[in-house]
Each structure stands twice: as C-alpha cells, then as structure tokens.
Design a protein around this motif. Structure first.
Motif, PDB file in Angstrom:
ATOM      1  N   GLN A 277       0.823  -1.203   0.000  1.00  0.00           N
ATOM      2  CA  GLN A 277       0.000   0.000   0.000  1.00  0.00           C
ATOM      3  C   GLN A 277       0.862   1.261   0.000  1.00  0.00           C
ATOM      4  O   GLN A 277       0.510   2.265  -0.622  1.00  0.00           O
ATOM      5  CB  GLN A 277      -0.932   0.010   1.211  1.00  0.00           C
ATOM      6  N   LEU A 278       2.013   1.210   0.688  1.00  0.00           N
ATOM      7  CA  LEU A 278       2.901   2.370   0.698  1.00  0.00           C
ATOM      8  C   LEU A 278       3.422   2.673  -0.705  1.00  0.00           C
ATOM      9  O   LEU A 278       3.663   3.836  -1.042  1.00  0.00           O
ATOM     10  CB  LEU A 278       4.075   2.142   1.656  1.00  0.00           C
ATOM     11  N   GLU A 279       3.592   1.646  -1.517  1.00  0.00           N
ATOM     12  CA  GLU A 279       4.011   1.868  -2.900  1.00  0.00           C
ATOM     13  C   GLU A 279       2.972   2.696  -3.653  1.00  0.00           C
ATOM     14  O   GLU A 279       3.310   3.560  -4.468  1.00  0.00           O
ATOM     15  CB  GLU A 279       4.241   0.539  -3.612  1.00  0.00           C
ATOM     16  N   LEU A 280       1.686   2.445  -3.360  1.00  0.00           N
ATOM     17  CA  LEU A 280       0.625   3.255  -3.982  1.00  0.00           C
ATOM     18  C   LEU A 280       0.647   4.683  -3.444  1.00  0.00           C
ATOM     19  O   LEU A 280       0.451   5.645  -4.193  1.00  0.00           O
ATOM     20  CB  LEU A 280      -0.745   2.630  -3.722  1.00  0.00           C
ATOM     21  N   GLU A 281       0.871   4.824  -2.124  1.00  0.00           N
ATOM     22  CA  GLU A 281       0.943   6.173  -1.548  1.00  0.00           C
ATOM     23  C   GLU A 281       2.043   6.993  -2.197  1.00  0.00           C
ATOM     24  O   GLU A 281       1.906   8.199  -2.389  1.00  0.00           O
ATOM     25  CB  GLU A 281       1.188   6.089  -0.033  1.00  0.00           C
ATOM     26  N   MET A 282       3.148   6.329  -2.535  1.00  0.00           N
ATOM     27  CA  MET A 282       4.274   7.054  -3.124  1.00  0.00           C
ATOM     28  C   MET A 282       3.942   7.610  -4.501  1.00  0.00           C
ATOM     29  O   MET A 282       4.642   8.474  -5.016  1.00  0.00           O
ATOM     30  CB  MET A 282       5.501   6.151  -3.207  1.00  0.00           C
TER      31      MET A 282
ATOM     32  N   VAL B 174      -5.826   9.282   9.976  1.00  0.00           N
ATOM     33  CA  VAL B 174      -6.377   9.619   8.658  1.00  0.00           C
ATOM     34  C   VAL B 174      -5.332  10.002   7.614  1.00  0.00           C
ATOM     35  O   VAL B 174      -5.602   9.926   6.417  1.00  0.00           O
ATOM     36  CB  VAL B 174      -7.413  10.764   8.769  1.00  0.00           C
ATOM     37  N   PHE B 175      -4.139  10.398   8.023  1.00  0.00           N
ATOM     38  CA  PHE B 175      -3.143  10.854   7.051  1.00  0.00           C
ATOM     39  C   PHE B 175      -2.322   9.685   6.526  1.00  0.00           C
ATOM     40  O   PHE B 175      -2.033   8.737   7.266  1.00  0.00           O
ATOM     41  CB  PHE B 175      -2.204  11.886   7.691  1.00  0.00           C
ATOM     42  N   PRO B 176      -1.907   9.729   5.250  1.00  0.00           N
ATOM     43  CA  PRO B 176      -0.977   8.712   4.757  1.00  0.00           C
ATOM     44  C   PRO B 176       0.356   8.828   5.485  1.00  0.00           C
ATOM     45  O   PRO B 176       0.682   9.888   6.037  1.00  0.00           O
ATOM     46  CB  PRO B 176      -0.836   9.052   3.262  1.00  0.00           C
TER      47      PRO B 176
ATOM     48  N   LEU C  31      -4.771   1.352   8.581  1.00  0.00           N
ATOM     49  CA  LEU C  31      -4.330   2.712   8.243  1.00  0.00           C
ATOM     50  C   LEU C  31      -4.166   2.866   6.739  1.00  0.00           C
ATOM     51  O   LEU C  31      -4.399   3.945   6.182  1.00  0.00           O
ATOM     52  CB  LEU C  31      -3.002   3.025   8.949  1.00  0.00           C
ATOM     53  N   GLU C  32      -3.762   1.789   6.057  1.00  0.00           N
ATOM     54  CA  GLU C  32      -3.564   1.871   4.614  1.00  0.00           C
ATOM     55  C   GLU C  32      -4.896   1.887   3.864  1.00  0.00           C
ATOM     56  O   GLU C  32      -5.025   2.530   2.828  1.00  0.00           O
ATOM     57  CB  GLU C  32      -2.691   0.695   4.141  1.00  0.00           C
ATOM     58  N   GLU C  33      -5.919   1.211   4.373  1.00  0.00           N
ATOM     59  CA  GLU C  33      -7.228   1.234   3.724  1.00  0.00           C
ATOM     60  C   GLU C  33      -7.843   2.637   3.726  1.00  0.00           C
ATOM     61  O   GLU C  33      -8.665   2.963   2.873  1.00  0.00           O
ATOM     62  CB  GLU C  33      -8.180   0.264   4.422  1.00  0.00           C
TER      63      GLU C  33
END
Length: 601
Positions: A340-345, A493-495, A560-562
């Motif tokens: 999921q962090l890869e998507l956030e990036m 709530v924050f990434p 948290l990632e969802e």
C-alpha cells in the motif's frame, strides 16, 4: 452508492464484495482506484487480481531488496493471506498454512484482545503521556483562584487568560511544528523522550515563579513538550495497534488525559489547605507522571511503519514481532503495508518539510484528511469542554461557591470526565467515530445551555447544585464522544508520508484555539456572565455538529492503509450523499419511530 451497514450515515465507503475479515481485521477489496478520486467509494486491495506466480515474484523481489530473504517462506505465506484473508484454509502447495498458523489467524478475530505484552506496555506508556497532558491542563484550574492576586494581575482578565493559555500558545506556534522534524531524526520514541523533559523541568520551575512573566515563560516551554507529545503519541499508538481495536487502544490517550484531569482536580483539592504554597503545589505537581514516561519509553518497540518509512525493514520486522502474536501475522502485515505504501508514493515522492505542509492542502486525498482532522480538532474547542477544564473553579466560585466548594465541584467534574471515557473503549470500534460525534454533540448543546440558564436562579445551594449537575451531564456526554475521537481520528487519517506534519497541523489547530479560549474566556465571562458565555458555546456545538455531518467520514475498523481509499472520495460527493440520502433516511426513521410510539385511538 451501496450500503455496507444499515445506517446511511455509515455508507460513505461501500464494501459490496467484502467476504469477511482481512488483515489486522480485514475486509476484502477491489482493485486500482485513484487515491485522489475514488468516485465509487470502494476499499481496494493492492494485491487483488495478481496471479499466484506474479504475487510470489513480487514477494521474492521485496525480500531481496529489503534484506528479508531469511523470512522468504513466511513472507510467501503472508502475501497469500493478505491477498485473500478469508481463504487461508484453501492455500495449497509449499505455502499451505500449518494448523498453528491457522489457529493464530482465527484467534485474532475471535480473541482480538489477546495482545502481546510489549503492545500492552506501549499503550500503557502512551497512556502515561496522556495523563501528563491532562494534569498539566488542570494545574491552573485550582491555582486560578490564588495566583492572580499573588502576581497582582487579578483585575486584568486578559493577562490572567494569557498566563493560562501559555502552554497552548507554545504548542500551537512551536511544539506541534517540531513534531515532524524530530520524528524524522529520532523516531516516535525519541520524540516522546524529548517531550517528557519539557513536561518535567518547566513544570517544576512553574512552582517557584515569583512574577507572571516568569510563570508565562515556564508555561510556554511546557507547551513545547505538550505540542510535540500530543502530535506523536496518538500516531505511535495507532501505528502499533491492530485495526480491529485501534480505536480503543488509541483512545486511551483521551481516557488517560481525562484521568490526568481527574488527578489534577483531586490534587488541587488535597492541597487546598496547605497555606500560601497551595497554588504552587498545584502548578508543580504535574511533573510526577512525566518521570515514568521518561523511564519507560525506550522499553517499548519503535513503530514498524516508521522503520519502513526509513527503509529499515529488518528493524521493522523485529519491532512488529513484538507487537503481533505470530510471525505469520508479521509477514502478512509488513508485506501488505509495503504494497500500500508503494501506492501512496504515487501521490508524492520524498519532499521537504515545507512541501509536505503545502501538500496538506494541494493533494486531494491528503486535503480531505486535513479537512476532516481540522473539523474534529476545532470542534473540541467549539464544544466548550476547556472552559470547564480551565475555569470550572472560577465558574463555580462566581455562582456562589466558596474556594473549597469550587475545588470540590471541579473534582466532581474531573471524576465524571474520567469515568464516562470508559464506554468509548467498547463503542469507538463498534458504534464508530462519526456516530459517536453525531450522537453526543446535540446532548452537549442542551446540557451546556441548561447549565448557563441555571445561573439565572437566585444565589444559593440550589443554583450551585444545578449548575454542577448540568456541567457533569455535559462532561458525561463529552467523554465518550468528542473526548476520544479527535486525537484518535487525526492520528489515523493521514498517509504515512504526511502523518507527522498532518498530525502536527491538527494538534496545532486544537491547541491554538485552546489558547484563544484560555485568553478570551475570562473576558467573556466578565462581560456576558456565565449564561452568555455558556450560551455562546452551546451555539458553537450546533455549528460543529453540522461540520462533522458534512465533512467527517467514518474510519472504524479500517487498516491505516485502507483509509487511503476512504479519503479518496471527493468531499462534495460525500457531503451530497449525507444531505440527499443519509439525512432523509434519519428523518424517515425518526418519523416511523414516532408513529409506532403514538397511541392508537
């Protein structure tokens, strides 16, 4: 937009395809939604749709790049569980789960409070940090009766308010904004350790001040520690907790803040008869819980997500092992979080502190989280709780109580505030954050208004008792609602990329307006009287209710990632849904209830 549960208020996120529990708590998901524009309002699983060969190939690359090859067999199993959390019984081949591993996955759903000792220690330490915060707030509550006269400022209400507001000024303008860089350098534990020093030495110094400028300086320094700590402790607790009970564990911040307030009011009452130094003892005593905070914090594991943010995956694994009951859960959670962090990036690459702050308002997914966190935080000051926490002794004294009775009534407020925080342990992850707010704000409106109107009665015991009664009812509604939600909500709530600066902004919002309240309330009380002041804040409660209804989505039982997908829903789309679907549903339901209760002829 399809319903996920019975009440339309809670359908801002659809989960039509959810077959059951998934990681940490879990819900299955669909695929490939833009994190800035989730128009279908669906939660997504970044691993869904991958073939087994593709998934295993990703795991191999991940393990090799992050130095986790020794855990490769476990990571392969964890990835398959993360991809389809409800089908772990069907995994075949070399990755088939053992009976022990299956039992561990079942236990996290059926016995979600069976947690490792280190996780309990982490939450206990965070709770001590919260108690420091609460006791710091109430030191001046009792001392307000005495120190203005000692300092010769009893006739200057704004100056008295400024001294009271010192910690919140220090927090809002400096402490909260130091959270991001100190987190970047020292980690979550390092921030809490540094902040504990600011909550220890200036607090002791405040007991020895002989002039109001000295007192203000000590309180400003105390505020730096309060701001850094309040911006980090809820994040630290949220990042270490399983999703199914994250709300209950993180809301311990509020429960133990309330306990700190209770301890403060109890101590103020206990030293009332200590002579001329009683107010000095009231101001200096909050150093006590800062000592165990200093001693315990480095016995707790660092946040695995912070280690992952720093690309230290070996350390993240070691830390997560202390926070989960089984290594398979560690493998599953670390690989899923990484995916999921890869998507956030995709939203933002490595950026400076200034860029991250600007992005709070420019990246749509982050901006929606910023708006929601801002709303719940400013609502904590709009509701009026801190006019009681800061000035209840003053209010009770102005309504006929003597010094001891005022301190006794304030003790009652502290006790109620603490005891009624306990129900949130069971409701915040079941009833939900948003639902708690929507239920409790109307109740806080009428109780605060009633408390103000009771001050119009003739002076005497009856008036004092009625004012105290409605103040206690107000606290009883606040404690399980707007009490625990703001810090819990803002911490989640924050990434990860914007979590520190976002939480810093949210806490700065809360404490800045606490400073404004602390400075202005003595003047407002002097000019408008108790009824006017309480009536003003009763109106603010109603405005806050509308803001929450339109801008604050539900976050309960999501990892948290969802939450990236929750806040990818456009604000206007969410608000329109609340006005056109949720509100009519509630009106219709209320009307049907009234019809059923109406007696027949």
């Amino acid at each position: 937009m399809a319903k996920s549960i019975s009440s339309p208020d809670k359908v801002s996120i659809s989960n039509d395809d959810a077959p059951g529990h998934r990681l940490e708590k879990g819900l299955s998901q669909t695929q490939h939604v833009d994190l800035n524009a989730n128009l279908e309002a669906r939660i997504q699983n970044p691993l869904e749709g991958l073939s087994r060969d593709e998934l295993m190939s990703r795991v191999d690359v991940f393990a090799r790049e992050k130095g986790l090859t020794e855990h490769l067999p476990l990571l392969r199993k964890g990835a398959l569980v993360a991809q389809n959390p409800d089908a772990y019984d069907d995994i075949t081949g070399p990755e088939a789960l053992t009976d022990e591993e299956k039992a561990a996955l079942r236990a996290e759903v059926e016995h979600k409070w069976r947690l490792p000792a280190k996780l309990f220690l982490t939450i206990a330490t965070c709770s001590i940090g919260a108690a420091v915060q609460g006791w710091d707030q109430t030191g001046t509550n009792g001392a307000n009766i005495f120190f203005p006269t000692v300092y010769g400022i009893q006739d200057d209400t704004l100056l008295v308010g400024l001294v009271n507001a010192g910690p919140y000024i220090g927090s809002a303008f400096l402490g909260c904004w130091l959270s991001d860089p100190i987190n970047n350098w020292l980690g979550r534990r390092g921030v809490i350790f540094v902040s504990a020093h600011f909550c220890l030495w200036p607090v002791i110094g405040s007991a020895f001040c002989h002039t109001w400028p000295q007192q203000l300086a000590c309180r400003l320094l105390m505020g730096i520690g309060m701001g850094v700590k309040a911006s980090t402790v809820p994040i630290y607790a949220a990042e270490n907790s399983p999703a199914a009970i994250r709300g209950a564990l993180v809301m311990s911040w509020q429960m133990w803040t309330a306990f700190g307030i209770f301890l403060g009011t109890a101590f103020n009452l206990a030293v009332w008869n200590a002579g001329d130094i009683n107010w000095r003892l009231m101001l200096g005593a909050p150093f006590i819980p800062a000592v165990p905070l200093l001693l315990l914090i480095y016995l707790c594991p660092e946040s695995p997500r912070w280690y992952m943010k720093k690309d230290r995956y070996g350390k993240a694994w070691e830390s997560m092992l202390q926070l989960r009951n089984h290594p398979l859960q560690v493998a599953r959670d670390i690989f899923y979080i990484h995916s999921q962090l890869e998507l956030e990036m995709q939203l933002t690459r490595n950026s400076s502190y200034g860029q991250r702050f600007v992005e709070l308002f420019t990246i749509p997914r982050v901006r929606r989280a910023t708006l929601a966190a801002f709303t719940v935080m400013i609502a904590q000051q709009m509701c009026g709780i801190n006019i009681i926490a800061f000035y209840s002794s003053t209010v009770f004294k102005e309504n006929g109580a003597d010094d001891f009775q005022a301190l006794l009534a304030s003790f009652g407020f502290g006790l109620v505030n603490w005891l009624f925080a306990f129900p949130a342990f069971w409701t915040i992850d079941t009833f939900g954050r948003r639902s708690l707010l929507l239920f409790t704000f109307p109740q806080m409106t009428w109780t605060l208004l009633a408390a103000g109107l009771c001050t119009l009665l003739a002076p005497g015991t009856v008036r004092t008792a009625l004012v105290a009664l409605f103040v206690y009812l107000f606290a009883a509604f606040y404690s399980p609602g707007e009490g625990p939600v703001p810090f819990t909500y803002s911490a989640e709530v924050f990434p990860l990329s914007h979590r520190e600066v976002g939480m810093g902004f949210a806490v700065a919002t809360c404490l800045f307006w606490a400073a404004v309240l602390g400075i202005t309330f003595p003047y407002l009380l002097d000019e408008a009287g108790t009824v006017g002041a309480f009536g003003c804040y009763a109106g603010f409660n109603f405005v806050a209710l509308i803001m929450i209804f339109l801008w604050v989505p539900e976050t309960k039982q999501r990892t948290l990632e969802e939450l990236d997908y929750v806040f990818a829903v456009p604000t206007l789309r969410f608000a329109k849904y609340q006005l056109t679907v949720a509100l009519p549903w509630w009106v219709k339901s209320f009307s049907l209830i009234n019809l059923r209760l109406k007696p027949t002829a």
